[in-house]
Design a protein around this motif. Structure first.
Motif, PDB file in Angstrom:
ATOM      1  N   GLY A  69      39.800  47.175  45.400  1.00  0.00           N
ATOM      2  CA  GLY A  69      39.012  45.990  44.907  1.00  0.00           C
ATOM      3  C   GLY A  69      37.863  45.821  46.171  1.00  0.00           C
ATOM      4  N   PHE A 124      38.495  42.853  47.578  1.00  0.00           N
ATOM      5  CA  PHE A 124      37.558  42.108  47.183  1.00  0.00           C
ATOM      6  C   PHE A 124      37.166  41.428  48.813  1.00  0.00           C
ATOM      7  N   HIS A 175      44.307  42.946  36.970  1.00  0.00           N
ATOM      8  CA  HIS A 175      43.461  42.686  36.846  1.00  0.00           C
ATOM      9  C   HIS A 175      43.727  40.859  36.867  1.00  0.00           C
ATOM     10  N   PRO A 222      42.136  37.448  35.996  1.00  0.00           N
ATOM     11  CA  PRO A 222      41.538  37.255  34.146  1.00  0.00           C
ATOM     12  C   PRO A 222      40.922  36.842  35.025  1.00  0.00           C
ATOM     13  N   GLY A 223      39.520  36.261  34.426  1.00  0.00           N
ATOM     14  CA  GLY A 223      38.047  35.722  34.736  1.00  0.00           C
ATOM     15  C   GLY A 223      38.456  34.408  34.506  1.00  0.00           C
ATOM     16  N   THR A 224      39.327  33.700  33.970  1.00  0.00           N
ATOM     17  CA  THR A 224      39.781  32.453  33.293  1.00  0.00           C
ATOM     18  C   THR A 224      40.442  32.070  34.724  1.00  0.00           C
ATOM     19  N   SER A 247      36.197  31.590  43.982  1.00  0.00           N
ATOM     20  CA  SER A 247      34.693  33.398  43.656  1.00  0.00           C
ATOM     21  C   SER A 247      34.746  33.645  44.766  1.00  0.00           C
ATOM     22  N   ILE A 285      32.595  36.951  44.510  1.00  0.00           N
ATOM     23  CA  ILE A 285      32.119  37.517  43.109  1.00  0.00           C
ATOM     24  C   ILE A 285      31.920  36.385  42.139  1.00  0.00           C
ATOM     25  N   PRO A 286      31.474  37.345  40.894  1.00  0.00           N
ATOM     26  CA  PRO A 286      30.909  35.564  40.156  1.00  0.00           C
ATOM     27  C   PRO A 286      32.420  34.718  38.946  1.00  0.00           C
ATOM     28  N   ASP A 322      36.370  39.049  35.371  1.00  0.00           N
ATOM     29  CA  ASP A 322      37.636  39.191  35.705  1.00  0.00           C
ATOM     30  C   ASP A 322      37.052  40.120  36.875  1.00  0.00           C
ATOM     31  N   ILE A 373      38.481  42.914  39.439  1.00  0.00           N
ATOM     32  CA  ILE A 373      39.412  44.542  38.642  1.00  0.00           C
ATOM     33  C   ILE A 373      39.743  45.465  39.827  1.00  0.00           C
ATOM     34  N   SER A 374      40.592  45.743  40.145  1.00  0.00           N
ATOM     35  CA  SER A 374      41.006  46.243  41.293  1.00  0.00           C
ATOM     36  C   SER A 374      41.410  47.739  40.841  1.00  0.00           C
ATOM     37  N   PRO A 375      40.620  48.913  40.631  1.00  0.00           N
ATOM     38  CA  PRO A 375      40.905  49.999  40.101  1.00  0.00           C
ATOM     39  C   PRO A 375      42.344  50.920  40.537  1.00  0.00           C
ATOM     40  N   SER A 400      31.684  49.634  45.961  1.00  0.00           N
ATOM     41  CA  SER A 400      32.520  48.630  46.307  1.00  0.00           C
ATOM     42  C   SER A 400      31.355  48.097  47.384  1.00  0.00           C
ATOM     43  N   ARG A 426      28.491  44.943  48.362  1.00  0.00           N
ATOM     44  CA  ARG A 426      28.391  43.629  47.750  1.00  0.00           C
ATOM     45  C   ARG A 426      27.090  43.553  48.514  1.00  0.00           C
ATOM     46  N   HIS A 470      31.963  50.154  41.307  1.00  0.00           N
ATOM     47  CA  HIS A 470      32.634  48.324  41.913  1.00  0.00           C
ATOM     48  C   HIS A 470      31.534  48.052  42.754  1.00  0.00           C
ATOM     49  N   LYS A 527      29.621  44.652  43.540  1.00  0.00           N
ATOM     50  CA  LYS A 527      29.484  43.748  43.186  1.00  0.00           C
ATOM     51  C   LYS A 527      28.706  42.586  43.621  1.00  0.00           C
ATOM     52  N   SER A 528      28.519  41.286  43.042  1.00  0.00           N
ATOM     53  CA  SER A 528      26.936  40.218  43.772  1.00  0.00           C
ATOM     54  C   SER A 528      28.219  39.204  43.774  1.00  0.00           C
ATOM     55  N   TYR A 529      27.866  38.812  44.501  1.00  0.00           N
ATOM     56  CA  TYR A 529      27.882  37.555  44.320  1.00  0.00           C
ATOM     57  C   TYR A 529      26.217  36.029  45.127  1.00  0.00           C
ATOM     58  N   TYR A 538      32.901  50.156  36.563  1.00  0.00           N
ATOM     59  CA  TYR A 538      33.350  49.335  37.605  1.00  0.00           C
ATOM     60  C   TYR A 538      32.466  48.353  37.864  1.00  0.00           C
ATOM     61  N   HIS A 588      31.482  45.230  33.747  1.00  0.00           N
ATOM     62  CA  HIS A 588      31.258  44.055  33.767  1.00  0.00           C
ATOM     63  C   HIS A 588      30.668  43.352  34.692  1.00  0.00           C
ATOM     64  N   HIS A 627      31.958  40.938  30.253  1.00  0.00           N
ATOM     65  CA  HIS A 627      32.352  40.397  31.457  1.00  0.00           C
ATOM     66  C   HIS A 627      34.090  40.404  32.187  1.00  0.00           C
ATOM     67  N   ARG A 628      34.270  40.283  30.666  1.00  0.00           N
ATOM     68  CA  ARG A 628      35.791  40.227  30.592  1.00  0.00           C
ATOM     69  C   ARG A 628      36.540  41.411  29.918  1.00  0.00           C
TER      70      ARG A 628
END
Lengths: 446, 246
Positions: free
Chosen positions: A168, A170, A198, A200-202, A209, A214-215, A219, A221-223, B100, B102, B119, B121-123, B143, B173, B236-237
């Motif tokens: 991902g 991240f 995954h 979850p966005g929750t 974030s 990420i927003p 979600d 998501i790590s592929p 990926s 960013r 993949h 992504k934005s922030y 993705y 998403h 988004h999910r």
């Protein structure tokens, strides 16, 4: 039993009737899936196999002929260097001084052969992350950032943190890569080999974030694969990209799940330039994984580490990389056995969380961890004090270190280095011939 | 400062670049670039690097700030996990460009390969942008979690061929893909759908393309003579209903 026979026990009439194959759990899973039509989630590690090979391995001790060493009187060395070791050393003499000519690869210097595993901020709370990082500093070892980036509060401990780069990507940026003691590429993990993750966005709160970049609410998501790694050559490319990025100052780890072909894969990973290979066995824990994957995919860490060590020795490249075993290391006995089977060090995840208060209730995926560990709920997080948690994890690591010295002393060994791959000091008890052959261990009594 | 890359190993070349940057060099020209990998890997600051020739894989990986211009084609992995800065390619880009990513921008005058912008992504204010002047291969924006991809299909070489490959934006998403011209729904992967361009989309695309056209000397009005199609996520999910527990 009631001595007066005043109490009798009856099975509750509404309880499920017992069945040896259709266990209550098997039936409950069918109920849940027939209601939802979805993948069953599970936490912690494999529950299907109760047998742990470590429990059928016995350590050796000295009697008479080769005296045991008393660790209370004599030094016993647990210092561990993780990284590529040179095949040979060259020296040059300048006048009276001797200088090392061989260029050494960057290595991690650890006080103990036990590291804290990769668990992401997101899967566990900031308080848990901080407690583990502080414990790593206290005991001269490292913890893993996991793949969720690093919260700014953790940067002061970053020289004891292995930062992870997963599919991902991240929270991966120059400052993150430069801060860590090393960089770990996560290809797979024992609790979910071959599949992504995954979050979850929750669970993506404001702070998570920020760390993951990420927003909020989307979600994470790590592929399943890294999309820039489809081969050993591609892996080598990412290893080299990370070495270039960190100017060849930090070791690059590659973490893989123990799968059927783990020895050949590890040989490729070693040749791709990994300074250390982390092998995660099929009982390894997790915050969330599909139950069917957790319980059915992968092989035991004991067999994996022994076969990888053997393979790399046969190919003459064992010095090129360090091996780190993880996935149910429950006590210092498991540590010693994993090292004797060929590991340079081990990583602990679940054990460290249990030290923080985890009771293995197996509900990490709900995000409602009552101990403030696997949760992002502020009301639950306050229950975990990072300072107290760090002390408890540190105590655990200290206790295991003392025990390791006892184990080594009893075996007449004064450095952990001499136990590495020393399968002669292990015996199997109640293991079948094939298992013993793969482990490279003789049966007890032989 | 000028460096001749020619047959240098990437380690040697990149060490020279890092040394130059540490010595305060802000503008760098590298000639005879010959497939060397990891150029500008993890470099930071307001540097300007011009590359003549063909840089190798992972150009500008993890890069955070510099502007790199390629006078030629680039190979795989341009701007891989890039944080900020700008990469301008006067020729074609290849596979997994902007993987990926960013933040920052990648402007390609020609075509791009497979799996571009996977993949991304934005922030907050970090919004990565990829613009391809020609066509894009299969799995564009898979993705995709944020950012902007624009595919123009204006290259002469791409006449008669389709602008997009198959399986566009599977599992998307977040973010948006703007394609100049019409897109057949059969091109889209699961999770992505076509949406009408809103006024905001028009403003965003115009702003990005004004800069792009300026870089490559193209006429912005002519680019906008053809209407754009927007591809965006349905949710988004996308996998919220995939899992259950007791």
């Amino acid at each position: 039993m009631c001595p007066e026979d005043a109490i009798t026990l009856h099975r509750m009439p509404s309880a499920m009737s017992a069945h040896p194959v259709w266990t209550e759990n098997a039936r409950r899973d069918v109920f849940t899936q027939s209601r939802t039509g979805a993948i069953l989630l599970a936490s912690t590690g494999n529950e299907l196999y109760e047998r742990v090979i470590f429990d059928n391995l016995l350590l050796d001790a000295c009697q008479v002929t080769n005296p045991a060493i008393d660790p209370l009187r004599e030094p016993i060395e647990l210092r561990t260097y993780i990284g590529r070791k040179p095949r040979s050393l060259e020296f040059e003499t300048i006048g009276d001084s001797i200088k090392l000519k061989t260029e050494l690869s960057p290595a991690l210097k650890l006080d103990i052969p036990i590291m804290i595993a990769q668990m992401s901020y997101g899967a566990i709370s900031l308080e848990a992350h901080e407690a583990l990082a502080r414990a790593a500093v206290m005991r001269g070892t490292t913890m893993g950032s996991g793949e969720g980036g690093l919260h700014k509060n953790l940067y002061p401990y970053a020289d004891h943190i292995i930062v992870q780069v997963a599919s991902g990507r991240f929270g991966v940026h120059p400052a993150y890569l430069e801060a860590g003691a090393g960089v770990e590429i996560k290809i797979g993990q024992g609790a979910k080999p071959g599949i992504g993750g995954h979050l979850p966005g929750t669970k993506i709160t404001e702070e998570i974030s920020e760390a993951r970049m990420i927003p909020v609410g989307a979600d994470a998501i790590s592929p399943a694969p890294h999309h820039d790694i489809y081969s050993i050559e591609d892996l080598a490319q990412l290893v080299n990209a990370l070495k270039e990025a960190t100017r060849y100052k930090k070791p690059v780890f590659v973490k893989i799940a123990a799968v059927h072909n783990v020895a050949a894969i590890s040989s490729g990973v070693c040749r791709a330039g990994a300074d250390a290979i982390v092998i995660d066995g099929f009982r390894a824990g997790t915050g969330a994984t599909p139950k069917v994957i957790r319980d059915n995919v992968g092989i035991p860490i004991e067999l994996a580490i022994a076969s990888v060590d053997q393979r790399l020795r046969e190919e003459g490249i064992r010095n090129e990389t360090s091996l780190i075993a993880s996935g149910t290391i429950r006590n210092s006995g498991d540590v010693a056995k994993a090292i004797a089977l060929g590991a340079d060090a081990v990583k602990i995840g679940t054990a460290a969380l249990i030290a923080l208060g985890c009771t293995v209730c197996k509900k990490c995926y709900t995000g409602k961890c009552a101990w403030g560990i696997a949760t992002q709920d502020p009301r639950l997080r306050v229950r975990l004090d990072p300072a107290e948690g760090a002390q408890r994890v540190s105590n655990l690591l200290l206790a295991w270190s003392i025990e390791l010295k006892e184990i080594l002393g009893a075996a007449g060994i004064n450095a952990i280095e001499s136990l590495r791959g020393n399968r002669e000091r292990l015996r199997g008890y109640g293991l079948d011939h094939t298992t013993l052959e793969i482990l490279g261990v003789q049966h007890a009594g032989s | 400062m000028r460096i001749v890359a020619n047959y240098k190993h990437y380690k040697e070349l990149n060490e020279q670049i890092v040394q130059a940057v540490e010595n305060g060099v802000a503008t760098l020209t590298i000639d005879d670039v010959n497939g060397q990998r990891f150029i500008a890997d993890c470099l930071r600051g307001k540097l300007k690097i011009d590359l003549h020739g063909t840089p190798g894989n992972d150009l500008g990986m993890f890069m955070d700030g510099p502007t790199v211009t390629v006078f030629g084609n680039a190979q795989d992995g341009v701007g891989n996990t890039m944080s900020s800065g700008k990469i301008i390619i006067h020729g074609d880009g290849r596979d997994i460009l902007g993987h990926s990513m960013r933040g920052g921008k990648i402007f390609v005058r020609g075509n791009v390969g497979y799996r571009v912008g996977i993949h991304m992504k934005s922030y907050k204010s970090n919004i990565p942008i990829i613009v391809a002047g020609g066509r894009a291969g299969d799995f564009l924006g898979e993705y995709m979690a944020g950012g902007i991809i624009i595919v123009l299909g204006i290259n002469n070489a791409s006449k008669g061929t389709e602008i997009l490959g198959d399986w566009v934006a599977t599992g998307q998403h977040g973010g948006a893909i703007y394609v100049r011209g019409e897109v057949d729904d059969s091109k889209l992967g699961k999770g992505a759908s076509q949406f009408p361009m809103t006024a905001d989309d028009e403003i965003t695309a115009k702003k990005v393309l004004a800069e792009y056209c300026n870089v490559f000397g193209l006429d912005l009005d002519r680019v906008f003579e053809t209407e754009f199609t927007k591809i965006a996520p349905v949710s988004h999910r996308p996998y919220a209903a995939l899992y259950t527990c007791e």
